[in-house]
Scaffold this motif. Structure first.
Motif, PDB file in Angstrom:
ATOM      1  N   ILE A  57      41.928  40.718  48.837  1.00  9.32           N
ATOM      2  CA  ILE A  57      42.634  41.404  47.737  1.00  9.32           C
ATOM      3  C   ILE A  57      42.565  40.575  46.455  1.00  9.32           C
ATOM      4  CG2 ILE A  57      44.915  42.141  46.925  1.00  9.32           C
ATOM      5  CD1 ILE A  57      45.539  42.956  49.815  1.00  9.32           C
ATOM      6  N   VAL A  58      42.736  39.251  46.567  1.00 13.74           N
ATOM      7  CA  VAL A  58      42.672  38.389  45.385  1.00 13.74           C
ATOM      8  C   VAL A  58      41.272  38.419  44.776  1.00 13.74           C
ATOM      9  CG1 VAL A  58      42.921  36.031  44.535  1.00 13.74           C
ATOM     10  CG2 VAL A  58      44.546  36.913  46.208  1.00 13.74           C
ATOM     11  N   ILE A  59      40.234  38.402  45.637  1.00 16.08           N
ATOM     12  CA  ILE A  59      38.860  38.512  45.134  1.00 16.08           C
ATOM     13  C   ILE A  59      38.667  39.833  44.411  1.00 16.08           C
ATOM     14  CG2 ILE A  59      36.440  38.777  45.857  1.00 16.08           C
ATOM     15  CD1 ILE A  59      36.989  36.695  48.036  1.00 16.08           C
ATOM     16  N   LEU A  60      39.232  40.901  44.953  1.00 16.38           N
ATOM     17  CA  LEU A  60      39.156  42.214  44.308  1.00 16.38           C
ATOM     18  C   LEU A  60      39.794  42.185  42.923  1.00 16.38           C
ATOM     19  CD1 LEU A  60      38.728  45.323  44.323  1.00 16.38           C
ATOM     20  CD2 LEU A  60      40.920  45.506  45.524  1.00 16.38           C
ATOM     21  N   VAL A  61      40.984  41.594  42.824  1.00 19.24           N
ATOM     22  CA  VAL A  61      41.700  41.533  41.544  1.00 19.24           C
ATOM     23  C   VAL A  61      40.932  40.706  40.518  1.00 19.24           C
ATOM     24  CG1 VAL A  61      43.810  40.703  40.415  1.00 19.24           C
ATOM     25  CG2 VAL A  61      43.962  41.928  42.593  1.00 19.24           C
ATOM     26  N   VAL A  62      40.417  39.554  40.949  1.00 25.92           N
ATOM     27  CA  VAL A  62      39.686  38.671  40.029  1.00 25.92           C
ATOM     28  C   VAL A  62      38.390  39.335  39.572  1.00 25.92           C
ATOM     29  CG1 VAL A  62      38.448  36.481  39.852  1.00 25.92           C
ATOM     30  CG2 VAL A  62      40.709  36.556  40.916  1.00 25.92           C
ATOM     31  N   ALA A  63      37.673  39.987  40.495  1.00 22.45           N
ATOM     32  CA  ALA A  63      36.444  40.679  40.126  1.00 22.45           C
ATOM     33  C   ALA A  63      36.734  41.820  39.153  1.00 22.45           C
ATOM     34  CB  ALA A  63      35.738  41.211  41.373  1.00 22.45           C
ATOM     35  N   LEU A  64      37.836  42.519  39.350  1.00 19.46           N
ATOM     36  CA  LEU A  64      38.232  43.574  38.410  1.00 19.46           C
ATOM     37  C   LEU A  64      38.540  42.992  37.035  1.00 19.46           C
ATOM     38  CD1 LEU A  64      40.509  45.952  40.534  1.00 19.46           C
ATOM     39  CD2 LEU A  64      38.360  46.552  39.392  1.00 19.46           C
ATOM     40  N   ALA A  65      39.173  41.817  37.023  1.00 16.03           N
ATOM     41  CA  ALA A  65      39.462  41.155  35.751  1.00 16.03           C
ATOM     42  C   ALA A  65      38.161  40.825  35.021  1.00 16.03           C
ATOM     43  CB  ALA A  65      40.275  39.887  35.988  1.00 16.03           C
ATOM     44  N   GLY A  66      37.161  40.337  35.751  1.00 12.96           N
ATOM     45  CA  GLY A  66      35.869  40.051  35.142  1.00 12.96           C
ATOM     46  C   GLY A  66      35.185  41.311  34.649  1.00 12.96           C
ATOM     47  N   PHE A  67      35.299  42.384  35.411  1.00 11.17           N
ATOM     48  CA  PHE A  67      34.713  43.675  35.025  1.00 11.17           C
ATOM     49  C   PHE A  67      35.345  44.193  33.728  1.00 11.17           C
ATOM     50  CE2 PHE A  67      34.855  48.341  35.273  1.00 11.17           C
ATOM     51  CZ  PHE A  67      33.490  48.628  35.361  1.00 11.17           C
ATOM     52  N   ILE A  68      36.684  44.118  33.666  1.00  4.27           N
ATOM     53  CA  ILE A  68      37.392  44.571  32.459  1.00  4.27           C
ATOM     54  C   ILE A  68      37.067  43.666  31.275  1.00  4.27           C
ATOM     55  CG2 ILE A  68      39.696  44.844  31.432  1.00  4.27           C
ATOM     56  CD1 ILE A  68      40.666  45.629  34.273  1.00  4.27           C
ATOM     57  N   GLY A  69      37.058  42.354  31.530  1.00  4.14           N
ATOM     58  CA  GLY A  69      36.757  41.411  30.453  1.00  4.14           C
ATOM     59  C   GLY A  69      35.380  41.611  29.863  1.00  4.14           C
ATOM     60  N   ALA A  70      34.411  42.029  30.684  1.00  2.00           N
ATOM     61  CA  ALA A  70      33.050  42.240  30.202  1.00  2.00           C
ATOM     62  C   ALA A  70      32.942  43.511  29.364  1.00  2.00           C
ATOM     63  CB  ALA A  70      32.081  42.297  31.380  1.00  2.00           C
ATOM     64  N   PHE A  71      33.448  44.611  29.884  1.00  2.00           N
ATOM     65  CA  PHE A  71      33.280  45.883  29.190  1.00  2.00           C
ATOM     66  C   PHE A  71      34.165  46.020  27.955  1.00  2.00           C
ATOM     67  CE2 PHE A  71      30.993  47.432  32.937  1.00  2.00           C
ATOM     68  CZ  PHE A  71      29.992  48.152  32.307  1.00  2.00           C
ATOM     69  N   TRP A  72      35.310  45.360  27.983  1.00  4.27           N
ATOM     70  CA  TRP A  72      36.202  45.426  26.819  1.00  4.27           C
ATOM     71  C   TRP A  72      36.088  44.172  25.947  1.00  4.27           C
ATOM     72  CZ3 TRP A  72      37.039  48.603  30.819  1.00  4.27           C
ATOM     73  CH2 TRP A  72      37.475  49.900  30.524  1.00  4.27           C
ATOM     74  N   ARG A  73      35.119  43.320  26.272  1.00  3.51           N
ATOM     75  CA  ARG A  73      34.789  42.141  25.467  1.00  3.51           C
ATOM     76  C   ARG A  73      36.016  41.254  25.219  1.00  3.51           C
ATOM     77  NH1 ARG A  73      31.137  45.230  20.847  1.00  3.51           N
ATOM     78  NH2 ARG A  73      30.008  46.566  22.311  1.00  3.51           N
ATOM     79  N   ILE A  74      36.598  40.798  26.328  1.00  2.00           N
ATOM     80  CA  ILE A  74      37.775  39.915  26.262  1.00  2.00           C
ATOM     81  C   ILE A  74      37.334  38.548  26.795  1.00  2.00           C
ATOM     82  CG2 ILE A  74      40.189  39.615  26.921  1.00  2.00           C
ATOM     83  CD1 ILE A  74      40.267  42.607  27.572  1.00  2.00           C
ATOM     84  N   PRO A  75      36.939  37.641  25.914  1.00  2.00           N
ATOM     85  CA  PRO A  75      36.360  36.362  26.359  1.00  2.00           C
ATOM     86  C   PRO A  75      37.258  35.565  27.294  1.00  2.00           C
ATOM     87  CG  PRO A  75      36.002  36.687  24.007  1.00  2.00           C
ATOM     88  CD  PRO A  75      36.935  37.769  24.450  1.00  2.00           C
ATOM     89  N   TRP A  76      38.571  35.501  26.985  1.00  2.00           N
ATOM     90  CA  TRP A  76      39.455  34.681  27.807  1.00  2.00           C
ATOM     91  C   TRP A  76      39.553  35.231  29.236  1.00  2.00           C
ATOM     92  CZ3 TRP A  76      43.648  36.708  30.257  1.00  2.00           C
ATOM     93  CH2 TRP A  76      44.173  37.912  29.759  1.00  2.00           C
TER      94      TRP A  76
END
Length: 269
Positions: free
Chosen positions: A50-69
């Motif tokens: 579940i934690v891997i899922l959440v972190v991967a989703l964070a990376g997915f959102i950060g990439a498409f919405w261009r959120i560097p942090w």
């Protein structure tokens, strides 16, 4: 950089997908009677997935919405999770290295000895408090009563391949010399001193050999077999996750390089 962000997002989406087999492996363990009674491995596996899922989703959102942090958080957190997953894989391998069944004379099924298994696994079942809970859980299952419905003749029973739990918990050890009546009812032992388990056997259908060391060994043998299956899934997922992470790092680095080059060109013009 937009194209690079899309690439990073696509890569991170694969990371999201890779969390599914980890979570699925944990859920599968919860549905196995022995693991449902012991409750050692399934929740760490599920939580890690579940934690891997959440972190991967964070990376997915950060990439498409261009959120560097958010991308930086993904890179750091995923590296930590990969290390944790690798540690879990090694741990499972180490604690399941030892232990195997022993051939009994004129029997198709194997018998199991508690001393064959790793000290860490043995400690999970040797405490009387822990084992009382596990025993009550195991005795509530139908694994032993099902044998009475399937085997009526001694020869048929001796030639069947029992699960480690059935071999250890549902019948007395062969070396005790009990006489077969049915799979869970045995009389007239030849040698009560052959093993302490010979004294532990009871024809009470709620007791049987659930207090025997052979039952504990059978449980550990079952756990070993199931944990090894889960470990194969975890190893494959770990390798795939490392590949996805490395590709994500390369894509992130390329995106930063493109961004710097674009800013340089804008400043130069």
């Amino acid at each position: 950089m937009p194209m690079s962000n899309n690439v990073i997002g696509a890569i991170n989406f694969f990371g999201v997908l890779l969390s599914i087999p980890i979570i699925g492996a944990g859920i599968w363990l919860t549905n196995e009677p022995d693991n449902a009674c012991v409750k050692i491995l399934q929740w760490p596996v599920i939580i890690l997935g579940i934690v891997i899922l959440v972190v991967a989703l964070a990376g997915f959102i950060g990439a498409f919405w261009r959120i560097p942090w958010l991308l930086i958080f993904y890179l750091i957190a995923m590296l930590i999770l990969i290390i944790l997953l690798a540690s879990l894989v090694v741990f499972i391998y180490m604690v399941t290295m030892r232990g195997s069944g022993h051939i009994a004379p004129s029997r198709a099924y194997l018998e199991y000895h508690l001393d064959d298994y790793s000290g860490w696994l043995r400690r999970r079942v040797q405490s009387s408090y822990k084992w009382d809970q596990i025993r009550n859980c195991l005795s509530s299952t139908t694994m032993c009563s099902e044998l009475n419905q399937s085997y009526h003749m001694a020869e048929d029973f001796f030639n069947t391949h029992l699960t480690p739990l059935q071999s250890g918990c549902c019948k007395p050890p062969t070396k005790c010399g009990y006489t077969f009546v049915n799979p869970t009812y045995w009389i007239s032992p030849i040698d009560m001193s052959a093993d302490m388990d010979c004294l532990q056997w009871s024809n009470d259908q709620t007791q049987l050999c659930y207090a025997c060391d052979s039952c504990k060994a059978g449980l550990l043998a079952n756990l070993k077999k199931e944990w090894r299956r889960v470990n194969v899934i975890l190893v494959i997922t770990l390798i795939a996750l490392i590949c996805v992470y490395l590709m994500g790092c390369c894509a992130f680095r390329n995106a930063k390089t493109e961004d710097l080059f674009r800013r340089y060109k804008q400043g130069y013009t």
